[in-house]
Design an enzyme around this catalytic site. Sequence first.
Site, mmCIF file in Angstrom:
data_model
loop_
_atom_site.group_PDB
_atom_site.id
_atom_site.type_symbol
_atom_site.label_atom_id
_atom_site.label_comp_id
_atom_site.label_asym_id
_atom_site.label_seq_id
_atom_site.Cartn_x
_atom_site.Cartn_y
_atom_site.Cartn_z
ATOM 1 N N LYS A 247 0.868 -1.187 0.000
ATOM 2 C CA LYS A 247 0.000 0.000 0.000
ATOM 3 C C LYS A 247 0.900 1.232 0.000
ATOM 4 O O LYS A 247 1.665 1.442 0.948
ATOM 5 C CB LYS A 247 -0.904 -0.015 1.240
ATOM 6 C CG LYS A 247 -1.714 1.274 1.439
ATOM 7 C CD LYS A 247 -2.656 1.200 2.647
ATOM 8 C CE LYS A 247 -3.332 2.534 2.924
ATOM 9 N NZ LYS A 247 -4.214 2.527 4.098
ATOM 10 N N ASP A 252 -2.787 10.065 3.183
ATOM 11 C CA ASP A 252 -4.178 9.646 3.390
ATOM 12 C C ASP A 252 -4.888 10.679 4.267
ATOM 13 O O ASP A 252 -4.770 10.648 5.486
ATOM 14 C CB ASP A 252 -4.214 8.258 4.053
ATOM 15 C CG ASP A 252 -5.651 7.786 4.321
ATOM 16 O OD1 ASP A 252 -6.591 8.401 3.775
ATOM 17 O OD2 ASP A 252 -5.801 6.784 5.054
ATOM 18 N N LYS A 259 -10.414 12.699 7.750
ATOM 19 C CA LYS A 259 -9.899 12.384 9.087
ATOM 20 C C LYS A 259 -9.885 13.644 9.944
ATOM 21 O O LYS A 259 -9.844 14.758 9.423
ATOM 22 C CB LYS A 259 -8.450 11.867 8.981
ATOM 23 C CG LYS A 259 -8.305 10.472 8.407
ATOM 24 C CD LYS A 259 -6.835 10.053 8.413
ATOM 25 C CE LYS A 259 -6.611 8.694 7.777
ATOM 26 N NZ LYS A 259 -7.192 7.567 8.531
ATOM 27 N N ASP A 270 1.452 6.380 5.478
ATOM 28 C CA ASP A 270 0.530 5.409 4.893
ATOM 29 C C ASP A 270 1.124 4.761 3.633
ATOM 30 O O ASP A 270 0.504 3.899 3.031
ATOM 31 C CB ASP A 270 -0.808 6.091 4.571
ATOM 32 C CG ASP A 270 -1.989 5.160 4.791
ATOM 33 O OD1 ASP A 270 -1.834 4.156 5.505
ATOM 34 O OD2 ASP A 270 -3.071 5.440 4.234
ATOM 35 N N ASP A 329 -12.333 6.774 3.662
ATOM 36 C CA ASP A 329 -11.081 6.591 4.428
ATOM 37 C C ASP A 329 -10.644 5.127 4.435
ATOM 38 O O ASP A 329 -9.543 4.807 4.853
ATOM 39 C CB ASP A 329 -11.273 7.118 5.858
ATOM 40 C CG ASP A 329 -9.949 7.340 6.563
ATOM 41 O OD1 ASP A 329 -8.904 7.299 5.877
ATOM 42 O OD2 ASP A 329 -9.965 7.560 7.792
ATOM 43 N N GLU A 331 -9.606 3.429 2.071
ATOM 44 C CA GLU A 331 -9.122 3.517 0.685
ATOM 45 C C GLU A 331 -8.032 2.499 0.372
ATOM 46 O O GLU A 331 -7.893 2.083 -0.780
ATOM 47 C CB GLU A 331 -8.597 4.936 0.412
ATOM 48 C CG GLU A 331 -7.148 5.226 0.829
ATOM 49 C CD GLU A 331 -6.864 5.050 2.314
ATOM 50 O OE1 GLU A 331 -7.807 5.158 3.116
ATOM 51 O OE2 GLU A 331 -5.708 4.800 2.675
ATOM 52 N N ARG A 333 -7.712 -0.624 1.078
ATOM 53 C CA ARG A 333 -8.219 -1.911 0.583
ATOM 54 C C ARG A 333 -8.674 -1.800 -0.871
ATOM 55 O O ARG A 333 -8.647 -2.782 -1.611
ATOM 56 C CB ARG A 333 -9.338 -2.410 1.517
ATOM 57 C CG ARG A 333 -10.537 -1.518 1.597
ATOM 58 C CD ARG A 333 -11.431 -1.854 2.784
ATOM 59 N NE ARG A 333 -10.892 -1.356 4.053
ATOM 60 C CZ ARG A 333 -11.450 -1.557 5.234
ATOM 61 N NH1 ARG A 333 -12.563 -2.238 5.338
ATOM 62 N NH2 ARG A 333 -10.903 -1.068 6.321
HETATM 63 N N1 BES Z 1 -4.370 4.466 6.775
HETATM 64 C C1 BES Z 1 -5.478 4.175 7.590
HETATM 65 C C2 BES Z 1 -5.181 3.193 8.713
HETATM 66 C C3 BES Z 1 -4.240 3.677 9.782
HETATM 67 C C4 BES Z 1 -4.717 4.369 10.874
HETATM 68 C C5 BES Z 1 -2.885 3.396 9.701
HETATM 69 C C6 BES Z 1 -3.852 4.797 11.863
HETATM 70 C C7 BES Z 1 -2.019 3.830 10.685
HETATM 71 C C8 BES Z 1 -2.503 4.542 11.759
HETATM 72 C C9 BES Z 1 -6.606 3.583 6.745
HETATM 73 O O1 BES Z 1 -6.673 4.016 5.432
HETATM 74 C C10 BES Z 1 -7.888 3.989 7.412
HETATM 75 O O2 BES Z 1 -8.126 5.147 7.514
HETATM 76 N N2 BES Z 1 -8.643 3.016 7.873
HETATM 77 C C11 BES Z 1 -9.856 3.276 8.571
HETATM 78 C C12 BES Z 1 -10.858 2.230 8.148
HETATM 79 C C13 BES Z 1 -12.254 2.522 8.622
HETATM 80 C C14 BES Z 1 -12.818 3.716 7.883
HETATM 81 C C15 BES Z 1 -13.094 1.292 8.374
HETATM 82 C C16 BES Z 1 -9.566 3.180 10.071
HETATM 83 O O3 BES Z 1 -8.763 2.329 10.467
HETATM 84 O O4 BES Z 1 -10.116 3.975 10.803
HETATM 85 ZN ZN ZN Z 2 -4.837 4.630 4.562
HETATM 86 ZN ZN ZN Z 3 -7.775 5.832 5.155
#
Ligand code: BES
Ligand code: ZN
Ligand code: ZN
Length: 490
Positions: A247, A252, A259, A270, A329, A331, A333
Amino acid sequence: MKVSLIDSPLDAIAADCTLTFVVGKDTEHRWVDHADRFEVMGFKCEDDESCLFPESGRLYIAIASKDHDNLRLGCASAVKAFRKKGYKHLKVGLYADEGQEARCAQAMAEGFVLGGYLFEDYKSKKTETGLAEISISSEMDDGRALDVAAAKAAVQRGIDLADSVNYARSIVNTPPKDLTPVKLAALAKTLADECGFEYQDYDAEAIKEMDMGAYHAVSLASSEPPRLIHLTYKPNDAKGRVAIVGKGLTYDSGGLSLKSSEAMYTMKADKSGGVAVLGIMRTAAKFAIPLEIHGIIGATENMIGGNAYKPDDVLKAKNGKTIEVKNTDAEGRLVLADCLCYAQALEPERIFDLATLTGACIVGLGEYTNGIMGFSGERKCEMLQAANESGELAADLPFNKHLGKLIKSEIADMSNIASSRYGGAITAGLFLAEFIDEAYRDKWLHIDIAGPAFVEKEWGYNPHGASGAGVRMLVRYLEHYAAGDFTPHA
Ligand code: BES
Ligand code: ZN
Ligand code: ZN
């Protein structure tokens, strides 16, 4: 900083500082000269404790055992402690239990190089670090004879591996303004030229042409164009073919499901999974690992704007499956879904993806541990073994069919988020599994590195910032896979 194994007794090496481990509270050891002063210094020889005698340049670090990771951690602490005091040349004996000489020599070298890392590209005033040389003596702590040539080679491997981790750390640490998808592609091209990899990248148009509707949608709102990066390492003696997908979100913001300010900060990291792919391939070339390795990086930003993909959109991935977007968010996946389809078309025998995929993985496992997911218990055991041997922490996050039902959508084949907030790391893994063909079920693992990838409070050999998570673990996996010598599990 030069790290080397010197074929000479410890006493015969001229250095201005010495590191001595106090192993299992053994203060009687011949290298421990200050035991009578430990008590007044408050040094109880508990695991991880250290005690410096500045006048003689002697540092004692207590470790419970000569486990390779204790040595790695201890060597990293020593570099940090001596650097601050302005010493120039450190010496240390070689610590290892019988049969562990190469592993421990490598771990000690890794500890020194990882612990010596500083990221100061953006500081006007750089740390003046005088510690220029580290000599590991061929004299062993228990007086046994050493295979010096093998130990020297192991030290060199430790240096090369840690250099690759540091290389990855610096790319991840670079701010998003300076490390865009196009810049990441340029760095990948430079690496490819240096290491003799084949290189190919694809722009937004090509991504769309290849029917990667999910990846393409994520990239839409950014003024920085995406790049799908594909590196191939093809040694003549390749014994198998492996694909590693990363990834590569160079930023992000969350997209329209924006966020919060606090959560957005550190999202330059990210891209850690994608950058780890570069670090792994760099090491594979240095180690001449006899495998054909494909590194695939889905690089893009996830931003806001009039062109942004939206919650309510339905996207079509490369394998024809449709995805209802409920949260922009989630994204990573979407990008990985298409990259995994691309990777399977290369017909590898193993396929791994590395991603800072979910905050839920950090909640579940803590910030030090990688989450390993997949259908094959055997593959997971292998990866856990590789993690263990490399000094990275990893844990199995098991799939089950109940969690799988949570990504159902009313209007598309699936939703990009689960209907429950519980088990978020696993439901993200199960989403990715929708893009793994039947034939690849047992060949694939998803590794969520969201916890360890970025270090907010320094720990172990990791300073603040990027850790280079995934590099050591995957390199170890590739070494075992090439040699066909994983420890079989029942
Ligand atoms: N890049 C983030 C995950 C992340 C969060 C990595 C904190 C490192 C530190 C990912 O893209 C994301 O935002 N995931 C969301 C998914 C949710 C919307 C289902 C998350 O983990 O909140
Ligand atoms: Zn992300
Ligand atoms: Zn994200």
